[in-house]
Design a protein around this motif. Sequence first.
Motif, PDB file in Angstrom:
ATOM      1  N   THR A 146      -6.279  10.280  11.869  1.00  0.00           N
ATOM      2  CA  THR A 146      -7.344  10.072  12.853  1.00  0.00           C
ATOM      3  C   THR A 146      -7.268   8.614  13.301  1.00  0.00           C
ATOM      4  OG1 THR A 146      -9.096   9.334  11.355  1.00  0.00           O
ATOM      5  CG2 THR A 146      -8.832  11.712  11.617  1.00  0.00           C
ATOM      6  N   ASP A 194      -7.848   4.000  18.279  1.00  0.00           N
ATOM      7  CA  ASP A 194      -7.078   3.143  19.188  1.00  0.00           C
ATOM      8  C   ASP A 194      -5.884   3.930  19.735  1.00  0.00           C
ATOM      9  OD1 ASP A 194      -5.215   1.373  20.224  1.00  0.00           O
ATOM     10  OD2 ASP A 194      -5.311  -0.041  18.564  1.00  0.00           O
ATOM     11  N   THR A 213      -9.463   2.193   7.299  1.00  0.00           N
ATOM     12  CA  THR A 213      -9.934   1.661   8.582  1.00  0.00           C
ATOM     13  C   THR A 213     -10.628   0.307   8.478  1.00  0.00           C
ATOM     14  OG1 THR A 213     -12.112   2.647   8.358  1.00  0.00           O
ATOM     15  CG2 THR A 213     -10.418   4.019   9.384  1.00  0.00           C
ATOM     16  N   SER A 266      -3.358  -1.613  -6.229  1.00  0.00           N
ATOM     17  CA  SER A 266      -2.571  -2.188  -5.147  1.00  0.00           C
ATOM     18  C   SER A 266      -2.168  -3.618  -5.463  1.00  0.00           C
ATOM     19  CB  SER A 266      -3.332  -2.124  -3.836  1.00  0.00           C
ATOM     20  OG  SER A 266      -4.407  -3.009  -3.883  1.00  0.00           O
ATOM     21  N   VAL A 318     -16.832   6.396   8.080  1.00  0.00           N
ATOM     22  CA  VAL A 318     -15.715   7.124   8.681  1.00  0.00           C
ATOM     23  C   VAL A 318     -15.731   8.565   8.161  1.00  0.00           C
ATOM     24  CG1 VAL A 318     -13.194   7.169   8.887  1.00  0.00           C
ATOM     25  CG2 VAL A 318     -14.413   4.986   8.907  1.00  0.00           C
ATOM     26  N   CYS A 344      -7.231   8.394   7.657  1.00  0.00           N
ATOM     27  CA  CYS A 344      -8.056   7.846   8.747  1.00  0.00           C
ATOM     28  C   CYS A 344      -7.646   6.399   8.981  1.00  0.00           C
ATOM     29  CB  CYS A 344      -9.538   7.917   8.371  1.00  0.00           C
ATOM     30  SG  CYS A 344     -10.070   9.569   7.955  1.00  0.00           S
ATOM     31  N   GLY A 345      -7.142   6.125  10.167  1.00  0.00           N
ATOM     32  CA  GLY A 345      -6.700   4.769  10.506  1.00  0.00           C
ATOM     33  C   GLY A 345      -5.198   4.660  10.353  1.00  0.00           C
ATOM     34  N   TYR A 346      -4.512   4.319  11.461  1.00  0.00           N
ATOM     35  CA  TYR A 346      -3.051   4.173  11.415  1.00  0.00           C
ATOM     36  C   TYR A 346      -2.680   2.726  11.723  1.00  0.00           C
ATOM     37  CZ  TYR A 346       1.764   5.940  11.562  1.00  0.00           C
ATOM     38  OH  TYR A 346       3.091   6.191  11.296  1.00  0.00           O
ATOM     39  N   CYS A 383       0.836  -1.210   0.000  1.00  0.00           N
ATOM     40  CA  CYS A 383       0.000   0.000   0.000  1.00  0.00           C
ATOM     41  C   CYS A 383       0.867   1.254   0.000  1.00  0.00           C
ATOM     42  CB  CYS A 383      -0.954  -0.006   1.183  1.00  0.00           C
ATOM     43  SG  CYS A 383      -2.247  -1.238   0.958  1.00  0.00           S
TER      44      CYS A 383
HETATM   45  N1  LIG Z   1      -6.274  -1.136  -0.759  1.00  0.00           N
HETATM   46  C1  LIG Z   1      -5.536  -2.214  -0.580  1.00  0.00           C
HETATM   47  O1  LIG Z   1      -4.794  -2.622  -1.431  1.00  0.00           O
HETATM   48  C2  LIG Z   1      -5.594  -2.923   0.738  1.00  0.00           C
HETATM   49  C3  LIG Z   1      -4.590  -3.840   1.083  1.00  0.00           C
HETATM   50  C4  LIG Z   1      -4.661  -4.462   2.315  1.00  0.00           C
HETATM   51  C5  LIG Z   1      -5.706  -4.201   3.171  1.00  0.00           C
HETATM   52  N2  LIG Z   1      -6.684  -3.329   2.802  1.00  0.00           N
HETATM   53  C6  LIG Z   1      -7.803  -2.986   3.683  1.00  0.00           C
HETATM   54  O2  LIG Z   1      -7.453  -1.804   4.417  1.00  0.00           O
HETATM   55  C7  LIG Z   1      -8.127  -1.799   5.678  1.00  0.00           C
HETATM   56  C8  LIG Z   1      -7.138  -1.566   6.802  1.00  0.00           C
HETATM   57  O3  LIG Z   1      -6.236  -2.657   6.860  1.00  0.00           O
HETATM   58  P1  LIG Z   1      -5.105  -2.688   7.988  1.00  0.00           P
HETATM   59  O4  LIG Z   1      -4.303  -3.914   7.756  1.00  0.00           O
HETATM   60  O5  LIG Z   1      -4.425  -1.372   8.062  1.00  0.00           O
HETATM   61  O6  LIG Z   1      -6.038  -2.900   9.273  1.00  0.00           O
HETATM   62  P2  LIG Z   1      -5.709  -2.476  10.766  1.00  0.00           P
HETATM   63  O7  LIG Z   1      -6.742  -3.089  11.609  1.00  0.00           O
HETATM   64  O8  LIG Z   1      -4.269  -2.720  11.046  1.00  0.00           O
HETATM   65  O9  LIG Z   1      -5.915  -0.865  10.752  1.00  0.00           O
HETATM   66  C9  LIG Z   1      -7.142  -0.214  10.745  1.00  0.00           C
HETATM   67  C10 LIG Z   1      -7.023   0.945  11.724  1.00  0.00           C
HETATM   68  O10 LIG Z   1      -8.163   1.782  11.619  1.00  0.00           O
HETATM   69  C11 LIG Z   1      -8.494   2.232  12.920  1.00  0.00           C
HETATM   70  N3  LIG Z   1      -9.889   2.671  12.915  1.00  0.00           N
HETATM   71  C12 LIG Z   1     -11.019   1.914  12.946  1.00  0.00           C
HETATM   72  N4  LIG Z   1     -12.112   2.700  12.902  1.00  0.00           N
HETATM   73  C13 LIG Z   1     -11.675   3.965  12.829  1.00  0.00           C
HETATM   74  C14 LIG Z   1     -12.315   5.238  12.744  1.00  0.00           C
HETATM   75  N5  LIG Z   1     -13.656   5.347  12.748  1.00  0.00           N
HETATM   76  N6  LIG Z   1     -11.553   6.342  12.669  1.00  0.00           N
HETATM   77  C15 LIG Z   1     -10.202   6.259  12.680  1.00  0.00           C
HETATM   78  N7  LIG Z   1      -9.529   5.094  12.766  1.00  0.00           N
HETATM   79  C16 LIG Z   1     -10.254   3.960  12.826  1.00  0.00           C
HETATM   80  C17 LIG Z   1      -8.218   1.029  13.810  1.00  0.00           C
HETATM   81  O11 LIG Z   1      -8.032   1.401  15.158  1.00  0.00           O
HETATM   82  C18 LIG Z   1      -6.948   0.467  13.176  1.00  0.00           C
HETATM   83  O12 LIG Z   1      -5.785   0.976  13.797  1.00  0.00           O
HETATM   84  C19 LIG Z   1      -8.832  -3.151   5.793  1.00  0.00           C
HETATM   85  O13 LIG Z   1     -10.161  -2.950   5.449  1.00  0.00           O
HETATM   86  C20 LIG Z   1      -8.124  -4.005   4.747  1.00  0.00           C
HETATM   87  O14 LIG Z   1      -8.958  -5.003   4.224  1.00  0.00           O
HETATM   88  C21 LIG Z   1      -6.625  -2.661   1.626  1.00  0.00           C
END
Ligand SMILES: NC(=O)c1ccc[n+]([C@@H]2O[C@H](COP(=O)([O-])OP(=O)(O)OC[C@H]3O[C@@H](n4cnc5c(N)ncnc54)[C@H](O)[C@@H]3O)[C@@H](O)[C@H]2O)c1
Length: 489
Positions: A301, A304, A335, A411, A340, A278-280, A254
Amino acid sequence: IQFANAEDKQEFSKYPTKAGRRSLSRSISQSSTDSYSSAASYTDSSDDETSPRDKAQVNTHGSSDFCVKNIKQAEFGRREIEIAEQDMSALISLRKRAQGEKPLAGAKIVGCTHITAQTAVLIETLVALGAQCRWTACNIYSTQNEVAAALAETGVPVFAWKGESEDDFWWCIDRCVNTEGWQANMILDDGGDLTHWVYKKYPSVFKKARGIVEESVTGVHRLYQLSKAGKLCVPAMNVNDSVTKQKFDNLYCCRESILDGLKRTTDIMFGGKQVVVCGYGEVGKGCCTALKALGAIVCITEIDPICALQACMDGFRVVKLSEVIRQMDVVITCTGNKNVVTREQLDRMKNGCIVCNMGHSNTEIDVVNFKQITPQIPNGFKKLLKHVLQHLVESEQKVYPYIQLILRLLSITTTTTNISDPALALIELFNAPEGRYKQDVYLLPKKMDEYVASLHLPNFDAHLTELTDEQAKYMGLNKNGPFKPNYYR
Ligand SMILES: NC(=O)c1ccc[n+]([C@@H]2O[C@H](COP(=O)([O-])OP(=O)(O)OC[C@H]3O[C@@H](n4cnc5c(N)ncnc54)[C@H](O)[C@@H]3O)[C@@H](O)[C@H]2O)c1
């Protein structure tokens, strides 16, 4: 940009998996999908409009057991596969190491994944290891036609082309599964649609099947649901949650694809731009690293506190979306959560703000409301999204270019690290002694996860330190691994 209408949603809701993703994918403009791969657009420009289902095609070996856009593109597809092989050392070394043993001899694998040069390397590795494969696409837009042709030319029955209709999609799956004199005993799925079809139409397949390997969040979720309901008929391997998937695909892939996706679709400069991610988690970390390196001013944002603290330690400001939304040039959701970005926040964004989604489905942004406020874009502008943007910005209309699909598809073009996981999961399930795996969902054993990583190391001329006997005893480890407990991520 058009969005899926109510009828589409109804239609897709018949098929519970990935429906949102596909309904959205159907709605994205052609320009978006063309930008996915230059190779794919090469294919399209030279093709006629006849549906592959209406064409009689034969490969040079006389077989017609396939359905692709144009078998004559095989040579070009072969060159793409060869180039992909150069960047996929783990699979190639697995092919070399296991070729003599043929650990998949007797395996009849039906697969439903994106059909790209990278997955072709996976499919051909499975064949080299002794498997018979039949393949279809898990997404109606992502197939590289020339790659599908190259696979069909070498004798892999492939049923897929770029731009399938919904009906074509299920027809292709059916042609893959339902063939005289051949019954699958393994399933490799990305999204659960193939598994769903086999459950619905050909449940007897599960009498002989050794297992299901599932690559996606959505598909894995469904498998756990089946398992919980006591309806899972065979063991299933969840490769989505392998460490080598999460720590590599999500983070490093990513990190590359976010820029690729944004640049191809918007062509804007990121230096000095205000970006909120949004989401780290793993995906968010990858996106932030890449954007920061280009000089973007990135804030985060999070819900956690641990991930929020990590963001602080990495030098990012942690904010509430509502408080910064007015200033942002780019909003990226990573996220996997829903709503969101809300309608109210969409309304407060700057004119021309780019909103995109890296998460797994179309829930992160309030798409229903988004549709209502996005101006109708004239047909003539659909060809090039950047021109659309320019037009709309110039005419001072409010626009929120929504490019989830493009990011998702792009991706996968960089997903070369974890693609060995499904191969190893298939080998493990196929060769497991009776009783090792029950009718449940399993993670790839830690040792195999470590093995996947070790296959990549020679490519970097990386040399592992070996534990001494004394150290192994002190740590309570086997010298050959696994080196970490199962819970270690
Ligand atoms: N686009 C792509 O190529 C690709 C590749 C892999 C994964 N993904 C998807 O990306 C998403 C994230 O994956 P990840 O491995 O980073 O997961 P992860 O669980 O490690 O990270 C998600 C983060 O979002 C935070 N979060 C949840 N709700 C939130 C909110 N309302 N506001 C702010 N933060 C919030 C969580 O606390 C968490 O830290 C998943 O849905 C996954 O399927 C996409």
